[in-house]
Design a protein around this motif. Structure first.
Motif, PDB file in Angstrom:
ATOM      1  N   ALA A  89       0.852  -1.187   0.000  1.00  0.00           N
ATOM      2  CA  ALA A  89       0.000   0.000   0.000  1.00  0.00           C
ATOM      3  C   ALA A  89       0.891   1.241   0.000  1.00  0.00           C
ATOM      4  CB  ALA A  89      -0.899  -0.002   1.226  1.00  0.00           C
ATOM      5  N   ALA A  90       0.427   2.315  -0.594  1.00  0.00           N
ATOM      6  CA  ALA A  90       1.212   3.556  -0.652  1.00  0.00           C
ATOM      7  C   ALA A  90       1.616   4.019   0.746  1.00  0.00           C
ATOM      8  CB  ALA A  90       0.424   4.642  -1.382  1.00  0.00           C
ATOM      9  N   ASP A  94       7.967   4.864   2.069  1.00  0.00           N
ATOM     10  CA  ASP A  94       8.489   6.168   2.478  1.00  0.00           C
ATOM     11  C   ASP A  94       7.820   7.271   1.664  1.00  0.00           C
ATOM     12  OD1 ASP A  94      10.817   8.338   1.677  1.00  0.00           O
ATOM     13  OD2 ASP A  94      10.800   7.825   3.819  1.00  0.00           O
ATOM     14  N   ARG A  95       7.177   8.184   2.336  1.00  0.00           N
ATOM     15  CA  ARG A  95       6.379   9.234   1.686  1.00  0.00           C
ATOM     16  C   ARG A  95       7.207  10.105   0.742  1.00  0.00           C
ATOM     17  NH1 ARG A  95       2.212  13.297   4.704  1.00  0.00           N
ATOM     18  NH2 ARG A  95       2.761  15.071   3.424  1.00  0.00           N
ATOM     19  N   ARG A 100       8.801  11.586  -4.793  1.00  0.00           N
ATOM     20  CA  ARG A 100       9.796  11.770  -5.857  1.00  0.00           C
ATOM     21  C   ARG A 100       9.458  10.906  -7.071  1.00  0.00           C
ATOM     22  NH1 ARG A 100      13.058  11.836  -1.299  1.00  0.00           N
ATOM     23  NH2 ARG A 100      13.659   9.664  -1.558  1.00  0.00           N
ATOM     24  N   PHE A 101       9.000   9.687  -6.816  1.00  0.00           N
ATOM     25  CA  PHE A 101       8.596   8.808  -7.917  1.00  0.00           C
ATOM     26  C   PHE A 101       7.448   9.427  -8.700  1.00  0.00           C
ATOM     27  CE2 PHE A 101       5.381   5.656  -9.203  1.00  0.00           C
ATOM     28  CZ  PHE A 101       6.052   5.092 -10.268  1.00  0.00           C
ATOM     29  N   TRP A 102       6.389   9.863  -8.028  1.00  0.00           N
ATOM     30  CA  TRP A 102       5.235  10.427  -8.745  1.00  0.00           C
ATOM     31  C   TRP A 102       5.626  11.679  -9.521  1.00  0.00           C
ATOM     32  CZ3 TRP A 102       2.229   6.783  -9.555  1.00  0.00           C
ATOM     33  CH2 TRP A 102       1.752   5.929  -8.571  1.00  0.00           C
ATOM     34  N   ASN A 103       6.572  12.451  -9.000  1.00  0.00           N
ATOM     35  CA  ASN A 103       7.014  13.662  -9.703  1.00  0.00           C
ATOM     36  C   ASN A 103       7.899  13.352 -10.906  1.00  0.00           C
ATOM     37  OD1 ASN A 103       5.721  15.741  -8.311  1.00  0.00           O
ATOM     38  ND2 ASN A 103       7.207  15.598  -6.640  1.00  0.00           N
ATOM     39  N   ASP A 104       8.691  12.298 -10.831  1.00  0.00           N
ATOM     40  CA  ASP A 104       9.577  11.936 -11.938  1.00  0.00           C
ATOM     41  C   ASP A 104       9.837  10.433 -11.913  1.00  0.00           C
ATOM     42  OD1 ASP A 104      11.475  11.662 -13.926  1.00  0.00           O
ATOM     43  OD2 ASP A 104      12.724  13.318 -13.222  1.00  0.00           O
ATOM     44  N   PRO A 105       8.885   9.643 -12.483  1.00  0.00           N
ATOM     45  CA  PRO A 105       9.008   8.190 -12.387  1.00  0.00           C
ATOM     46  C   PRO A 105      10.160   7.591 -13.188  1.00  0.00           C
ATOM     47  CG  PRO A 105       7.145   8.792 -13.762  1.00  0.00           C
ATOM     48  CD  PRO A 105       7.677  10.064 -13.170  1.00  0.00           C
ATOM     49  N   ASP A 106      10.803   8.395 -14.019  1.00  0.00           N
ATOM     50  CA  ASP A 106      11.952   7.859 -14.738  1.00  0.00           C
ATOM     51  C   ASP A 106      13.227   8.044 -13.923  1.00  0.00           C
ATOM     52  OD1 ASP A 106      12.617   6.452 -17.158  1.00  0.00           O
ATOM     53  OD2 ASP A 106      13.848   8.187 -17.673  1.00  0.00           O
TER      54      ASP A 106
END
Length: 189
Positions: A89-90, A94-95, A100-106
């Motif tokens: 679950a989200a 670590d929040r 950081r992933f959602w902002n730049d998943p690459d």
């Protein structure tokens, strides 16, 4: 060349919703499968493709049975591999890392997971192999966003503006060629 219809259908609700289910092969609910079949009923498809993961494959098999269209399984339509986060679950991640992933998943892919660009490449390759006939692909939210990126040029941040609930159908018109061009024809939640 003449345009053809491409419908991307997100799998139905899984038995355990709310998880980052990339390679996690969770089972779909019967209601989730029925919702997918209902989305496919009037499309007039000639080709049916599904991801090899159970939550998409089961819906594809039910649609095949309902419509009498052969089913092709293609693992390139899988969800992004969330690596160490897969199946969690989200709230258990670590929040800051998740942000950081959602902002730049690459640039900030999940630990041990797949980069966004790898997902985009495999989905783009799968699109390039499509025959120009009305097609339904039962897939995942990430793969649908990667298809929008490949076909319509949306950047990563724009892609998160699309709400793609379980059993959502994204319909496009594609004009084959180099490059393939597309137009969004509808989004049915």
């Amino acid at each position: 060349m003449t345009a053809f219809a491409l419908h991307l259908l997100r799998h139905g609700a899984p038995e355990t919703p709310g998880l980052l289910m990339g390679r996690t092969d969770g089972a779909p609910t019967p209601e989730g499968i029925a919702a997918c079949v209902a989305q496919a009923q009037t499309l007039g498809i000639e080709r049916l493709i599904a991801s090899d993961l159970r939550r998409s494959r089961a819906a594809g098999e039910a649609i095949r049975a309902a419509l009498g269209v052969p089913l092709l399984i293609d693992p390139r339509w899988r969800e992004l591999d969330f690596g160490d986060w897969d199946g969690k679950a989200a709230g258990a991640i670590d929040r800051d890392a998740l942000g950081r992933f959602w902002n730049d998943p690459d640039a900030c892919s999940p630990p041990g997971g797949e980069r966004w660009s790898a997902l985009a490449r495999r989905v783009s390759a799968a699109i390039g192999d499509l025959a120009p006939v009305p097609t339904l692909i039962v897939t995942h939210g990430g793969a649908m966003r990667a298809a929008l990126h490949a076909l319509c040029g949306f950047d990563q941040r724009q892609l998160w503006t699309f709400d793609l609930p379980y059993a959502a159908r994204l319909s496009l018109r594609l004009w084959p060629g180099e490059p393939t061009s597309a137009q969004i024809a509808g989004l049915t939640p």
